[in-house]
Design a protein around this motif. Structure first.
Motif, PDB file in Angstrom:
ATOM      1  N   ARG A   9       3.731   5.395  -5.861  1.00  0.00           N
ATOM      2  CA  ARG A   9       3.616   5.342  -7.325  1.00  0.00           C
ATOM      3  C   ARG A   9       2.545   6.309  -7.824  1.00  0.00           C
ATOM      4  O   ARG A   9       2.689   6.919  -8.880  1.00  0.00           O
ATOM      5  CB  ARG A   9       3.296   3.920  -7.784  1.00  0.00           C
ATOM      6  N   ILE A  10       1.450   6.454  -7.086  1.00  0.00           N
ATOM      7  CA  ILE A  10       0.407   7.421  -7.451  1.00  0.00           C
ATOM      8  C   ILE A  10       0.990   8.833  -7.394  1.00  0.00           C
ATOM      9  O   ILE A  10       0.773   9.651  -8.290  1.00  0.00           O
ATOM     10  CB  ILE A  10      -0.836   7.282  -6.545  1.00  0.00           C
ATOM     11  N   ARG A  11       1.751   9.102  -6.351  1.00  0.00           N
ATOM     12  CA  ARG A  11       2.385  10.412  -6.197  1.00  0.00           C
ATOM     13  C   ARG A  11       3.350  10.677  -7.350  1.00  0.00           C
ATOM     14  O   ARG A  11       3.350  11.762  -7.928  1.00  0.00           O
ATOM     15  CB  ARG A  11       3.130  10.491  -4.862  1.00  0.00           C
ATOM     16  N   ALA A  12       4.152   9.677  -7.714  1.00  0.00           N
ATOM     17  CA  ALA A  12       5.158   9.858  -8.769  1.00  0.00           C
ATOM     18  C   ALA A  12       4.530   9.995 -10.159  1.00  0.00           C
ATOM     19  O   ALA A  12       5.017  10.783 -10.973  1.00  0.00           O
ATOM     20  CB  ALA A  12       6.131   8.675  -8.759  1.00  0.00           C
ATOM     21  N   ASP A  67      -0.766  13.692  -3.884  1.00  0.00           N
ATOM     22  CA  ASP A  67      -0.267  13.212  -2.599  1.00  0.00           C
ATOM     23  C   ASP A  67      -1.440  12.749  -1.736  1.00  0.00           C
ATOM     24  O   ASP A  67      -2.138  13.560  -1.135  1.00  0.00           O
ATOM     25  CB  ASP A  67       0.517  14.325  -1.901  1.00  0.00           C
ATOM     26  N   LEU A  68      -1.669  11.440  -1.724  1.00  0.00           N
ATOM     27  CA  LEU A  68      -2.755  10.863  -0.940  1.00  0.00           C
ATOM     28  C   LEU A  68      -2.214  10.312   0.371  1.00  0.00           C
ATOM     29  O   LEU A  68      -1.147   9.700   0.383  1.00  0.00           O
ATOM     30  CB  LEU A  68      -3.423   9.716  -1.711  1.00  0.00           C
ATOM     31  N   ALA A 125     -12.413   2.243  -8.191  1.00  0.00           N
ATOM     32  CA  ALA A 125     -13.553   3.144  -8.352  1.00  0.00           C
ATOM     33  C   ALA A 125     -13.564   4.203  -7.245  1.00  0.00           C
ATOM     34  O   ALA A 125     -13.820   5.383  -7.505  1.00  0.00           O
ATOM     35  CB  ALA A 125     -14.854   2.353  -8.351  1.00  0.00           C
ATOM     36  N   GLU A 126     -13.260   3.786  -6.027  1.00  0.00           N
ATOM     37  CA  GLU A 126     -13.248   4.734  -4.909  1.00  0.00           C
ATOM     38  C   GLU A 126     -12.050   5.668  -4.985  1.00  0.00           C
ATOM     39  O   GLU A 126     -12.173   6.875  -4.751  1.00  0.00           O
ATOM     40  CB  GLU A 126     -13.226   3.973  -3.576  1.00  0.00           C
ATOM     41  N   LEU A 127     -10.887   5.108  -5.320  1.00  0.00           N
ATOM     42  CA  LEU A 127      -9.672   5.929  -5.406  1.00  0.00           C
ATOM     43  C   LEU A 127      -9.721   6.920  -6.569  1.00  0.00           C
ATOM     44  O   LEU A 127      -9.278   8.058  -6.442  1.00  0.00           O
ATOM     45  CB  LEU A 127      -8.439   5.045  -5.572  1.00  0.00           C
ATOM     46  N   ALA A 128     -10.253   6.481  -7.707  1.00  0.00           N
ATOM     47  CA  ALA A 128     -10.288   7.334  -8.895  1.00  0.00           C
ATOM     48  C   ALA A 128     -11.085   8.604  -8.647  1.00  0.00           C
ATOM     49  O   ALA A 128     -10.783   9.644  -9.230  1.00  0.00           O
ATOM     50  CB  ALA A 128     -10.832   6.571 -10.087  1.00  0.00           C
ATOM     51  N   ASP A 129     -12.097   8.521  -7.794  1.00  0.00           N
ATOM     52  CA  ASP A 129     -12.876   9.717  -7.455  1.00  0.00           C
ATOM     53  C   ASP A 129     -12.038  10.741  -6.702  1.00  0.00           C
ATOM     54  O   ASP A 129     -12.351  11.926  -6.710  1.00  0.00           O
ATOM     55  CB  ASP A 129     -14.096   9.332  -6.601  1.00  0.00           C
ATOM     56  N   LEU A 130     -10.954  10.277  -6.067  1.00  0.00           N
ATOM     57  CA  LEU A 130     -10.124  11.167  -5.266  1.00  0.00           C
ATOM     58  C   LEU A 130      -8.901  11.673  -6.023  1.00  0.00           C
ATOM     59  O   LEU A 130      -8.175  12.527  -5.547  1.00  0.00           O
ATOM     60  CB  LEU A 130      -9.671  10.439  -3.992  1.00  0.00           C
ATOM     61  N   ALA A 149       0.841  -1.201   0.000  1.00  0.00           N
ATOM     62  CA  ALA A 149       0.000   0.000   0.000  1.00  0.00           C
ATOM     63  C   ALA A 149       0.875   1.249   0.000  1.00  0.00           C
ATOM     64  O   ALA A 149       0.592   2.218  -0.707  1.00  0.00           O
ATOM     65  CB  ALA A 149      -0.934  -0.006   1.212  1.00  0.00           C
ATOM     66  N   THR A 150       1.955   1.208   0.764  1.00  0.00           N
ATOM     67  CA  THR A 150       2.892   2.334   0.793  1.00  0.00           C
ATOM     68  C   THR A 150       3.508   2.537  -0.586  1.00  0.00           C
ATOM     69  O   THR A 150       3.636   3.666  -1.062  1.00  0.00           O
ATOM     70  CB  THR A 150       3.999   2.075   1.841  1.00  0.00           C
ATOM     71  N   ARG A 151       3.861   1.441  -1.242  1.00  0.00           N
ATOM     72  CA  ARG A 151       4.415   1.538  -2.606  1.00  0.00           C
ATOM     73  C   ARG A 151       3.387   2.096  -3.580  1.00  0.00           C
ATOM     74  O   ARG A 151       3.721   2.882  -4.465  1.00  0.00           O
ATOM     75  CB  ARG A 151       4.891   0.164  -3.075  1.00  0.00           C
ATOM     76  N   LEU A 152       2.131   1.673  -3.438  1.00  0.00           N
ATOM     77  CA  LEU A 152       1.076   2.172  -4.321  1.00  0.00           C
ATOM     78  C   LEU A 152       0.911   3.676  -4.163  1.00  0.00           C
ATOM     79  O   LEU A 152       0.841   4.406  -5.156  1.00  0.00           O
ATOM     80  CB  LEU A 152      -0.246   1.456  -4.044  1.00  0.00           C
TER      81      LEU A 152
END
Length: 191
Positions: free
Chosen positions: A162-165, A170-171, A183-188, A156-159
């Motif tokens: 990777r989203i940040r990069a 920055d989540l 689906a839940e993450l894409a909304d954010l 999860a930390t790696r994910l």
């Protein structure tokens, strides 16, 4: 005198800092309704060591679905001892002497448990790719849960990194635990 260390006499393994006896997990699995035989081994999946359970059914169709197996095991075993992946076999492979042939066990196939829904937005497409890379899943639906795919706190930390990069978003890590699907993450995440 010379001391030669030949390895452990038991089958104990260490995963994410926890010492685990796979035979204990196999015994717990074998005690569940519908399970005839069970073997648990450690396999490398997407660069991560995971517990994989190999099962045979008492009768055709009697093996419970993976979420039910995980839930039943969670009642008697700590979370870190519940296998991430489950493979149903007709019979466990045996050596000529009748012992489990661990090398003959097939590699697990990681795929989502949700009904497949294809990603629609660029964010969903990217998140599906990241989920697949980090969990080793061959197919990821926008409704698949990251943790059900085999993700854990370290992946999860790696994910999140990777989203940040890739997206520059920055989540907080805790967000993935409350919104574990694409689906839940894409909304954010802003496209």
């Amino acid at each position: 005198g010379v001391l030669e260390y030949g390895g452990r006499a038991d089958e104990q393994v260490k995963i994410r800092g926890f010492r685990i006896e796979p035979g204990e997990i196999a015994a717990a699995l074998s005690a569940l309704d519908g399970v005839a035989q069970a073997a648990v081994v450690v396999r490398e999946v997407a660069g991560d060591r995971r517990l994989v359970a190999y099962l045979t059914a008492r009768s055709p169709g009697s093996l419970p679905e993976t979420p039910l197996l995980k839930a039943q095991l969670a009642r008697s075993l700590p979370e870190y001892m519940v296998p991430a992946l489950y493979v149903e076999l007709d019979a466990l492979p045996l050596t000529a002497s009748g012992k489990l042939d661990r090398r003959a066990l097939p590699d697990p196939l990681v795929s989502g448990e949700a009904d497949y829904t294809a990603p629609q937005s660029p964010s969903e497409v990217l998140l599906c790719r990241l989920f697949a890379e980090l969990t080793g899943a061959t197919r990821v639906s926008v409704h698949d849960n990251f943790f059900a795919l085999g993700g854990h706190s370290l992946t999860a930390t790696r994910l999140i990194a990777r989203i940040r990069a890739t997206l520059g978003v920055d989540l907080p890590l805790r967000l993935l635990f409350s919104a574990p699907t694409i689906a839940e993450l894409a909304d954010l995440v802003v496209d």
